[in-house]
Design a protein around this motif. Structure first.
Motif, PDB file in Angstrom:
ATOM      1  N   ARG A 329       0.576  -1.085  -0.296  1.00 19.80           N
ATOM      2  CA  ARG A 329      -0.195  -0.256  -0.082  1.00 19.80           C
ATOM      3  C   ARG A 329       0.713   1.104   0.102  1.00 19.80           C
ATOM      4  NH1 ARG A 329      -4.820  -0.145   3.871  1.00 19.80           N
ATOM      5  NH2 ARG A 329      -6.537   0.859   2.590  1.00 19.80           N
ATOM      6  N   GLY A 330       2.232   1.233   0.632  1.00 23.51           N
ATOM      7  CA  GLY A 330       2.896   2.195   1.107  1.00 23.51           C
ATOM      8  C   GLY A 330       3.795   3.175  -0.405  1.00 23.51           C
ATOM      9  N   GLN A 331       3.055   2.363  -1.527  1.00 20.92           N
ATOM     10  CA  GLN A 331       4.223   2.134  -3.217  1.00 20.92           C
ATOM     11  C   GLN A 331       3.397   3.696  -3.305  1.00 20.92           C
ATOM     12  OE1 GLN A 331       7.356   1.335  -1.743  1.00 20.92           O
ATOM     13  NE2 GLN A 331       7.498   1.422  -4.057  1.00 20.92           N
ATOM     14  N   LEU A 332       1.299   2.798  -3.134  1.00 22.63           N
ATOM     15  CA  LEU A 332       1.005   4.317  -4.096  1.00 22.63           C
ATOM     16  C   LEU A 332       0.593   5.374  -3.452  1.00 22.63           C
ATOM     17  CD1 LEU A 332      -0.207   0.752  -4.178  1.00 22.63           C
ATOM     18  CD2 LEU A 332      -2.332   1.428  -4.668  1.00 22.63           C
ATOM     19  N   SER A 333       1.710   6.331  -3.390  1.00 14.72           N
ATOM     20  CA  SER A 333       1.676   7.512  -3.197  1.00 14.72           C
ATOM     21  C   SER A 333       1.783   7.845  -3.982  1.00 14.72           C
ATOM     22  CB  SER A 333       2.894   7.313  -2.326  1.00 14.72           C
ATOM     23  OG  SER A 333       4.184   6.546  -3.084  1.00 14.72           O
ATOM     24  N   ARG A 334       1.135   9.434  -3.470  1.00 15.23           N
ATOM     25  CA  ARG A 334       1.137  10.458  -4.439  1.00 15.23           C
ATOM     26  C   ARG A 334       2.919  10.776  -5.134  1.00 15.23           C
ATOM     27  NH1 ARG A 334      -2.593  12.337  -6.630  1.00 15.23           N
ATOM     28  NH2 ARG A 334      -3.755  13.504  -5.229  1.00 15.23           N
ATOM     29  N   ARG A 335       3.844  10.444  -4.025  1.00 15.11           N
ATOM     30  CA  ARG A 335       5.249  10.562  -4.587  1.00 15.11           C
ATOM     31  C   ARG A 335       5.790  10.194  -5.182  1.00 15.11           C
ATOM     32  NH1 ARG A 335      10.238  11.216   0.165  1.00 15.11           N
ATOM     33  NH2 ARG A 335      11.632  10.729  -1.829  1.00 15.11           N
ATOM     34  N   ASN A 336       4.963   8.628  -5.472  1.00 14.21           N
ATOM     35  CA  ASN A 336       5.932   7.894  -6.342  1.00 14.21           C
ATOM     36  C   ASN A 336       4.858   8.231  -7.679  1.00 14.21           C
ATOM     37  OD1 ASN A 336       7.234   5.477  -6.405  1.00 14.21           O
ATOM     38  ND2 ASN A 336       5.735   3.697  -5.896  1.00 14.21           N
ATOM     39  N   VAL A 337       3.657   8.541  -7.723  1.00 14.51           N
ATOM     40  CA  VAL A 337       3.237   8.559  -9.303  1.00 14.51           C
ATOM     41  C   VAL A 337       4.290   9.853  -9.855  1.00 14.51           C
ATOM     42  CG1 VAL A 337       1.583   9.496  -9.916  1.00 14.51           C
ATOM     43  CG2 VAL A 337       0.954   7.841  -8.273  1.00 14.51           C
ATOM     44  N   VAL A 338       4.573  11.654  -9.155  1.00 18.14           N
ATOM     45  CA  VAL A 338       5.272  12.462  -9.855  1.00 18.14           C
ATOM     46  C   VAL A 338       7.022  11.401 -10.057  1.00 18.14           C
ATOM     47  CG1 VAL A 338       6.297  14.562  -8.927  1.00 18.14           C
ATOM     48  CG2 VAL A 338       3.762  13.428  -8.096  1.00 18.14           C
ATOM     49  N   THR A 339       7.214  10.866  -9.730  1.00 19.38           N
ATOM     50  CA  THR A 339       8.364  10.009  -9.907  1.00 19.38           C
ATOM     51  C   THR A 339       8.747   9.743 -11.365  1.00 19.38           C
ATOM     52  OG1 THR A 339       9.510  10.091  -7.385  1.00 19.38           O
ATOM     53  CG2 THR A 339      10.997   8.963  -9.284  1.00 19.38           C
ATOM     54  N   TYR A 340       7.680   8.549 -11.266  1.00 16.90           N
ATOM     55  CA  TYR A 340       7.156   8.023 -12.135  1.00 16.90           C
ATOM     56  C   TYR A 340       7.479   9.079 -13.626  1.00 16.90           C
ATOM     57  CZ  TYR A 340       5.392   4.555 -15.909  1.00 16.90           C
ATOM     58  OH  TYR A 340       5.754   4.402 -16.897  1.00 16.90           O
ATOM     59  N   PHE A 341       5.946   9.764 -13.602  1.00 20.78           N
ATOM     60  CA  PHE A 341       5.868  10.358 -14.157  1.00 20.78           C
ATOM     61  C   PHE A 341       7.280  11.156 -15.118  1.00 20.78           C
ATOM     62  CE2 PHE A 341       1.159  10.094 -13.578  1.00 20.78           C
ATOM     63  CZ  PHE A 341       0.790   9.255 -14.889  1.00 20.78           C
ATOM     64  N   ALA A 342       7.765  11.831 -13.748  1.00 14.77           N
ATOM     65  CA  ALA A 342       9.291  12.826 -14.054  1.00 14.77           C
ATOM     66  C   ALA A 342       9.777  12.325 -15.070  1.00 14.77           C
ATOM     67  CB  ALA A 342       8.914  13.380 -12.803  1.00 14.77           C
ATOM     68  N   THR A 343      10.285  10.843 -14.163  1.00 18.93           N
ATOM     69  CA  THR A 343      11.581   9.950 -15.201  1.00 18.93           C
ATOM     70  C   THR A 343      10.696   9.633 -16.586  1.00 18.93           C
ATOM     71  OG1 THR A 343      10.347   8.423 -14.272  1.00 18.93           O
ATOM     72  CG2 THR A 343      12.944   9.879 -13.398  1.00 18.93           C
ATOM     73  N   HIS A 344       9.574   9.715 -16.821  1.00 20.69           N
ATOM     74  CA  HIS A 344       9.136   8.659 -18.060  1.00 20.69           C
ATOM     75  C   HIS A 344       8.579  10.253 -18.896  1.00 20.69           C
ATOM     76  CE1 HIS A 344       9.640   5.496 -16.086  1.00 20.69           C
ATOM     77  NE2 HIS A 344       9.619   4.803 -16.616  1.00 20.69           N
ATOM     78  N   PRO A 345       9.345  11.637 -19.408  1.00 17.31           N
ATOM     79  CA  PRO A 345       8.228  11.372 -19.825  1.00 17.31           C
ATOM     80  C   PRO A 345       7.232  11.710 -21.892  1.00 17.31           C
ATOM     81  CG  PRO A 345      10.793  12.404 -20.989  1.00 17.31           C
ATOM     82  CD  PRO A 345       9.993  11.467 -19.476  1.00 17.31           C
ATOM     83  N   GLY A 346       7.783  10.312 -22.231  1.00 18.79           N
ATOM     84  CA  GLY A 346       7.277  10.491 -23.559  1.00 18.79           C
ATOM     85  C   GLY A 346       6.007   9.536 -22.801  1.00 18.79           C
ATOM     86  N   ARG A 347       5.442   8.502 -21.617  1.00 15.29           N
ATOM     87  CA  ARG A 347       4.501   8.044 -21.159  1.00 15.29           C
ATOM     88  C   ARG A 347       3.627   9.845 -20.595  1.00 15.29           C
ATOM     89  NH1 ARG A 347       3.729   3.150 -19.288  1.00 15.29           N
ATOM     90  NH2 ARG A 347       2.022   3.341 -18.707  1.00 15.29           N
ATOM     91  N   THR A 348       4.053  10.121 -20.144  1.00 16.22           N
ATOM     92  CA  THR A 348       3.493  11.847 -19.301  1.00 16.22           C
ATOM     93  C   THR A 348       2.754  12.361 -20.949  1.00 16.22           C
ATOM     94  OG1 THR A 348       5.340  11.662 -17.596  1.00 16.22           O
ATOM     95  CG2 THR A 348       3.374  13.507 -18.211  1.00 16.22           C
ATOM     96  N   LEU A 349       3.111  12.703 -21.465  1.00 14.01           N
ATOM     97  CA  LEU A 349       3.225  13.472 -22.798  1.00 14.01           C
ATOM     98  C   LEU A 349       1.855  12.557 -22.817  1.00 14.01           C
ATOM     99  CD1 LEU A 349       6.312  14.567 -25.245  1.00 14.01           C
ATOM    100  CD2 LEU A 349       4.329  15.943 -24.003  1.00 14.01           C
TER     101      LEU A 349
END
Length: 477
Positions: A329-349
């Motif tokens: 459950r702890g992995q489902l965090s806002r910080r984890n989501v923001v980190t993912y989108f910040a490091t995957h610009p293609g998926r973010t776009l």
């Protein structure tokens, strides 16, 4: 030296204001009631608005609207788990109904008429605040009427949903900021209008709380017409202080919610925070359309969660029902989501482009417009004023390829007007639209079209105000 203004000019301004208000209200009333009242049906979140009006409601999503919601005499009193200022408007509508003998009942007809009055007044403040000649101001008024009365937006005014109050608040803020820059009594009226609009817009939804810092900056940048030096900053501080105090009081007045883990939520919206992050992960990231195992590893989730790819919180088979869910459950965090989108610009776009398409689509297909007695099919929708949403719907498949140029157009117009109050208003509207777009796109994976409605409404207001017109300064004491 006191500025003297010819009485004829004052009379002309008063006549313009009365004319715009009267015409706008008449058009809104006809648009709302003829041939039958219209609204937006409850998507399941309406209980919070109704609770704000003192009505306990336990119904789920509905294909039809209810023209009246009555309080159950035997139901326990409720308090909303987070504030929606549409609940305040609904409470006023309930009290108005009580004046004519209908007690404890929310009439959507009364609510719609009340919202129509506010919308007409807000458009009037914008028109009076614009530094244009009369013809240009009337042209802007016509553009605003097309946006506000559009079928994608107007139904929210008589609904138990939060978007209607956001629309009204943003209109009032735009008009208030423009009036603040005028001379004399107009300036003080503008401050009051901006304050009322700000309270409505900021507290319309948890999502709109991000408007607060943007509005604070706008208030500081708009120079009151007759105030200089310390008096100017004191007036801005007074408005900002009142806005912050009312927002703080309002947000603390709600009932502490129970989060999904059973703990009491400390902040407004905490009861849905985990749900939003969960949906963002399993609908935007682990969506079953990409490298699921790599995405799970990136998020620190087990490979076995691949079976839940694309399954949101309310899906019949979501990850939260997995026996090992508590462990991760702890992995489902806002910080984890923001980190993912910040490091995957293609998926973010990719996510942002889909959100841009949702925004331009303008209207979700599951919000019905009519009550059941009207004889239409479930979820049937009205299209009495479809101009703006029809145009955005045509270009919706282009996503960011068309939305980004719209943003740039508003940005350029705001830059050229940067020394004027209109430039501040355009910058404010653009900043609100961008932040609402990003919040809805990346912060939650469901109801994308509905959650983008505030961003779309705001950018359309900016486009109407940004269209180049011949300028003539209007300064009235």
């Amino acid at each position: 030296m006191k500025l003297e203004v010819p009485k004829r000019q004052l009379d002309a301004e008063a006549l313009l204001g009365l004319g715009v208000f009267g015409a706008s209200l008449a058009l809104f009333v006809v648009r709302f009631l003829v041939p039958r009242p219209i609204a937006m049906s409850n998507n399941g979140d309406g209980a919070r608005v109704l609770c704000g009006a003192g009505i306990t409601w336990h119904g789920g999503p509905e294909p039809f609207i209810h023209l009246a919601y009555s309080a159950d005499p035997g139901a326990a009193p409720c308090r909303p788990t987070y504030l929606l200022t549409q609940g305040w408007l609904a409470d006023v509508a309930v009290r108005l109904g009580g004046l004519v003998g209908v007690h404890g009942t929310l009439s959507l007809v009364v609510l719609g008429l009340l919202s129509s009055i506010i919308a007409a007044a807000a458009i009037t403040t914008i028109v009076l605040g614009l530094p244009h000649d009369r013809r240009a101001r009337l042209a802007v008024a016509a553009g605003l009427l097309l946006v506000v009365a559009d079928s994608a937006f107007f139904g929210y005014f008589a609904a138990v949903l939060g978007e209607g109050a956001a629309f009204l608040g943003l209109l009032l803020v735009a008009g208030g900021l423009l009036l603040t820059a005028r001379e004399g009594r107009w300036s003080y009226a503008g401050m009051a209008v901006a304050l009322v609009g700000g309270v409505l817009a900021v507290n319309a939804k948890v999502q709109t709380l991000t408007i607060l810092p943007i509005l604070v900056l706008a208030i500081l940048l708009v120079r009151p017409g007759t105030l200089r030096g310390a008096r100017r900053w004191a007036s801005a501080a007074l408005v900002i202080g009142a806005l912050g105090a009312i927002t703080l009081y309002a947000q603390q007045s709600v009932e502490p919610a129970v989060a999904p883990d059973g703990t009491l939520a400390a902040r407004p919206g905490d009861d849905s925070r985990e749900i939003n992050v969960f949906n963002s992960i399993f609908l935007n990231i682990v969506d079953g359309k990409h490298d699921t195992q790599a995405d799970l590893a990136e998020l620190g989730l087990p490979p076995s969660f691949a079976q839940y790819a694309g399954n949101g919180w309310w899906h019949p088979h979501p990850a939260r029902t997995d026996p090992s869910y508590g462990q991760y459950r702890g992995q489902l965090s806002r910080r984890n989501v923001v980190t993912y989108f910040a490091t995957h610009p293609g998926r973010t776009l990719e996510v942002l482009n889909r959100a841009a398409t949702d925004q331009l689509t303008a209207r979700p297909d599951y919000l019905g417009s009519f009550d059941q007695s009207a004889g239409f099919a479930p979820h049937a929708q009205e299209y009495r004023v479809p101009v703006v949403s029809w145009l955005t719907g045509l270009i919706a498949p282009l996503g960011l390829f068309v939305l980004v140029p719209i943003w740039l157009f508003v940005l350029v117009r705001a830059w050229f007007q940067r020394r004027e109050p209109l430039g501040v208003v355009l910058a404010f509207l653009l900043a609100v639209s961008l932040t609402q777009f990003g919040t809805a796109a990346l912060g939650d994976g469901i109801e994308g079209i509905k959650h983008q409605s505030v961003a779309l409404f705001t950018v359309l207001l900016a486009v109407v105000l940004a269209i180049p017109v011949r300028r003539r300064a209007v300064r009235t004491a």
